[in-house]
Design an enzyme around this catalytic site. Structure first.
Site, PDB file in Angstrom:
ATOM      1  CG  ASN A   9      63.469 -20.673  -7.964  1.00 23.39           C
ATOM      2  OD1 ASN A   9      62.457 -21.229  -8.379  1.00 23.39           O
ATOM      3  ND2 ASN A   9      64.240 -19.937  -8.730  1.00 23.39           N
ATOM      4  CE  LYS A  12      67.538 -21.723  -9.092  1.00 21.56           C
ATOM      5  NZ  LYS A  12      68.723 -21.099  -8.466  1.00 21.56           N
ATOM      6  CG  ASP A  69      75.428 -21.080  -7.883  1.00 21.00           C
ATOM      7  OD1 ASP A  69      74.449 -20.387  -7.529  1.00 21.00           O
ATOM      8  OD2 ASP A  69      76.339 -20.651  -8.598  1.00 21.00           O
ATOM      9  CB  SER A  70      74.183 -23.486 -12.715  1.00 23.21           C
ATOM     10  OG  SER A  70      73.196 -22.483 -12.808  1.00 23.21           O
TER      11      SER A  70
END
Length: 203
Positions: A9, A12, A69-70
């Site tokens: 991504n 990101k 990660d979230s």
């Protein structure tokens, strides 16, 4: 210091570069000539998913790298409907960016058109097979507002930035990004602290 960000991504990667600007850390994208694995994010927490992704990328790349990660948590939403670590997966289907905006817009509308929300973030850094660091401290949490009216601007890879509003300024995240700013809802300091500590410990 150079570190590979285990993601394809681009948004990101750009966001992380802005967040860590000035720390002397060169955030690299994975080599586009390397065949990267498809990774099922089946962990129950952001920390588990960050580890799963980092380990899968490390097995292919074999160089120091990290993954993030979230999980998304929305106030006023029943526990069984919380997105948690499966923000993109709804009813066992992976949503596109536009589908995410439509789904979460309707969800927030059910809650009155605005809801306080938070991202709980986690990092997994793999230096080599023996040295693996996972961190998900409270200083990586990020509070903000979700609204039901999407902004016209879209940021590929970050669809919910079109529905997310900074608490202090009332501006959409996509507006902040267009202005070259990082939202001030908390997690930037946590990420900078983690990577600064990493640099100090490596000396």
């Amino acid at each position: 210091m150079k570190l590979i960000y285990a993601t394809t991504n681009i948004s990101k990667i750009e966001y992380m570069r802005k967040m860590l600007d000035g720390l002397g850390i060169d955030i690299l994208a994975p080599d586009r000539h390397i065949a990267l694995p498809g990774i099922p994010e089946e962990g129950d927490t952001p920390a588990e998913n960050a580890y799963i992704k980092a380990r899968a990328y490390y097995e292919v790349i074999g160089k120091p790298l990290f993954s993030c990660d979230s999980g998304l948590y929305i106030q006023g939403l029943d526990d069984n409907r919380q997105p948690g670590s499966r923000v993109r997966r709804v009813n066992d289907r992976e949503l596109s960016d536009e589908e995410m905006i439509e789904y979460y817009s309707k969800l927030v509308k059910e809650l009155g058109g605005i809801a306080r929300a938070s991202y709980r973030n986690a990092i997994c850094l793999i230096i080599d097979r023996e040295r693996v660091i996972t961190y998900n401290g409270e200083d990586l949490a990020e509070s903000f507002l979700l609204v039901d009216k999407p902004h016209a601007i879209r940021k590929p890879g970050f669809p919910l930035d079109s529905l997310s509003v900074e608490i202090s300024s009332g501006e959409y995240f996509v507006e902040l990004y267009e202005k070259g700013r990082i939202n001030s809802n908390g997690c930037d300091k946590g990420f900078r602290k983690f990577f600064t500590s990493l640099r100090l410990n490596s000396r």
